[in-house]
Design an enzyme around this catalytic site. Sequence first.
Site, PDB file in Angstrom:
ATOM      1  N   LEU A 459       0.728  -1.172  -0.010  1.00 26.26           N
ATOM      2  CA  LEU A 459       0.039   0.102   0.029  1.00 26.26           C
ATOM      3  C   LEU A 459       0.865   1.168   0.240  1.00 26.26           C
ATOM      4  CD1 LEU A 459      -2.597  -0.949   2.654  1.00 26.26           C
ATOM      5  CD2 LEU A 459      -3.046  -1.162   0.043  1.00 26.26           C
ATOM      6  N   GLY A 460       1.979   1.413   0.549  1.00 27.02           N
ATOM      7  CA  GLY A 460       2.917   2.208   0.859  1.00 27.02           C
ATOM      8  C   GLY A 460       4.144   1.964   1.753  1.00 27.02           C
ATOM      9  N   GLY A 463       8.373   5.869   7.343  1.00 27.35           N
ATOM     10  CA  GLY A 463       9.518   5.886   8.031  1.00 27.35           C
ATOM     11  C   GLY A 463       9.715   4.550   8.814  1.00 27.35           C
ATOM     12  N   VAL A 467       3.847  -1.043   4.325  1.00 28.21           N
ATOM     13  CA  VAL A 467       2.666  -1.493   4.755  1.00 28.21           C
ATOM     14  C   VAL A 467       1.933  -2.123   3.700  1.00 28.21           C
ATOM     15  CG1 VAL A 467       0.497  -0.405   5.689  1.00 28.21           C
ATOM     16  CG2 VAL A 467       2.674   0.555   6.051  1.00 28.21           C
ATOM     17  N   LYS A 481       1.718  -3.180   8.960  1.00 27.69           N
ATOM     18  CA  LYS A 481       2.900  -2.480   8.866  1.00 27.69           C
ATOM     19  C   LYS A 481       4.202  -3.492   9.351  1.00 27.69           C
ATOM     20  CE  LYS A 481       3.273   1.063  11.607  1.00 27.69           C
ATOM     21  NZ  LYS A 481       3.012   2.526  11.934  1.00 27.69           N
ATOM     22  N   ASP A 578       3.524  13.696  16.426  1.00 27.37           N
ATOM     23  CA  ASP A 578       3.927  13.733  14.634  1.00 27.37           C
ATOM     24  C   ASP A 578       2.506  13.772  13.971  1.00 27.37           C
ATOM     25  OD1 ASP A 578       5.537  13.618  12.594  1.00 27.37           O
ATOM     26  OD2 ASP A 578       5.653  11.406  12.534  1.00 27.37           O
TER      27      ASP A 578
END
Length: 769
Positions: A459-460, A463, A467, A481, A578
């Site tokens: 999915l992407g 850092g 995932v 993840k 964050d």
Amino acid sequence: MDIFAFVVLSSSSLLLFFFEFSDAADSIYKSQSLRDIEDTSLVSKDGSFALGFFSPGNSNYRYLGIWYNNIPVKTVVWVANRGNPITDLSGVLMVNSSGSLVLLGQNSAVAWSANSTKGARFPIVQLLDSGNLVLREDYEENYLWQSSDYPSDTWLPGMKLGWDLRTGLERRLTAWKSPDDPSPGELSWGFDLHHYPELVTKKGSKKIFRSGPWNGNFFSGMPDLQAKFVSNKDEVYVMFEMIEKSAITRAILNQSQFELYRWVEEKKEWSMFLNFPKDECDTYNLCGPNGNCIMGESPLCQYKIEFVKFIGLKLPDSTDSWVEESTDFEECSDKCLNNCTCSAYINSDIRNGKKSGCTMWYGDQIVIRQMAANNRKDVNKVKYKQKMKVIVIIVVAIAIVFGVLLIPYCICKSNRAPQRGLINKKRAGNGRNKDMELPLFSFSSVSTATNYFSASNKLGEGGFGPVYKGSLLNGHIVAVKRLSRKSGQGWEELKNEAMLIAKLQHKNLVKLLGCCIERDEKILIYEYLPNKSLDYFLFDPIRHGIIDWATRTHIIEGIAQGLLYLHQYSRLQIIHRDLKASNILLDKDMNPKISDFGMARIFCGNGSQATNQIVGTYGYMSPEYAMEGIVSIKSDVFSFGGLLLEILSGKKNIGFYQCDSINLIGYAWDLWKSNRSLELMDPILGDTPPANVLLSYINIALLCVQENAADRPTISDVISMFNKEPTLLPSPKKLAFSFGKGTEDLGSSMRKAEICSLNDMTVSILEAR
């Protein structure tokens, strides 16, 4: 003379093509055909099998099939057009001009075709003595296609059942719907692929019987089945072996079970000699987690929470198992006892009386049954009792065992009363489990769910690491993840995120389903949110038009509610540290959910604390935190203000340059001072948002990013401001980082913060509230 011979041979070949083959032929060539109306058939060379057209039971539909040719009872073993019957006698089997095998029906429409990867130039279609129909090139032995790769309900001796991992081909039996209808029914029989493959009967997607895994000699739950099992990087399959070379034997999956038959010539009938499931104890998951089913006992299901040594056991469901062929029994035992999630172990291979390899199970043990000591039939006069005695499984039943979304896990807590001294002493040295209260997934289940972490499931990447999209056994979709070893992050970061989210429950926070800490893997499993993250829409030149004003305000208010819960209403007061667009995930209805708590900090009170570990992403950090390491709930408020400006403008705070402004915050401040704040609005929104509402949101954002933390509102104040008129809102004071490009006020601490945020993640020390 040579020329004459050539002409004669060529003419003979042409005659072969133009005339139909004789009735007893086993092959057809290009331009030949097999026609239903002519009642022709192919017969294998030894006469064992025939290929032709038939109508099953009381049906009038016509099908192309293979059946036994040398017995009086017509027994069909394979059907081509199972789901697409022909309604009359128009059926024609032929090799077409491109060299492919096709079955034509009414009006020459294709009723079925062999899905060979390539056509043949000089094709031959041949029915072999094994009952296998093959397509090959003339004078070549390699098959371009074979019927045994696409079985119906029957498994013949010498026929592979399983997977070709090189091509993804699965060979699985599927029952007929009824004796009159050969189309695929609900029941199927084939391999479930995981680290310890086993045969499984399913009704739809529901398991109803399993063979137990292979132990080197036989399947632990089917010791009577004479079979050859092969498992390597290219193939996983089982081959049904004939009891006697001269015997006519077949296995069939009917509408209720898997059965093996032998033809009895004296009685002119089929005699069943094996069937599965055999009895009530073969019912899948009859006894539930960790229950051992023993026929003849009352009750059937027996439970023990202790070390138990079993002999002659049908091994548990191997979905959540792990196999290592090079590990001996002692090492296997140590690995299991030092792993919180391990609940059983055994030697994986007992061939020739030797014990080698290691198989470990994780979480609940499903479908265990005690096999009778003398339940193997002496089919080949082999005393299988001796083989049964060498099967040993040690089941370690953990005191607290649960199941989440059909994925088993255990809870390891440092204050748990010891169950067995040896285990707890060994596990006490494993600091990973201390204070850990979270669902644990096995690596095998996570790997299977993500198609072995394939690129197509990705999915992407952030850092933390990549995932992946995953699908659990019950059909639930998850986001997985996986910690990248290059990220510099480790167990503390994962534990921080896992522990925090496990204690948090709010509709605007991402839901954590579990984690995996096996084999040096550090993996978090979340609910899957199909619309990815806010930045995926907000900063894309095309997709940002999808999020209109109503959607943006809905997202803004949802983020604020999530922060309010973290700061004020959760059991632990959490500072996220964050907050940014990429950490706001969106569900199918575009509801926002705050994610990535790897660097979040448990806090106490509304004051501030100092930390020597500056983490976060440059452009979203408050000045007192970036420069001095001072963190408070106002740090998140600052990040929220910057994020709010991004949502309103559709522009990134980081890397934004306009006029003399160093970032989006500075640009917004310049517009505010010159009474041109409406110019900040994303042009894609047009005239949708009323000017007074837009000005209110900009005013609130600027209040959130004020330089002095004491001047910033709390998130509770922010929520109350959303419905106020701009004239009732206080005016913002000096903003942070709103200086020109040439500013030198950022200092060395800011430069360090920028460096430490390359991976977008680190972690602070956890403190009790």
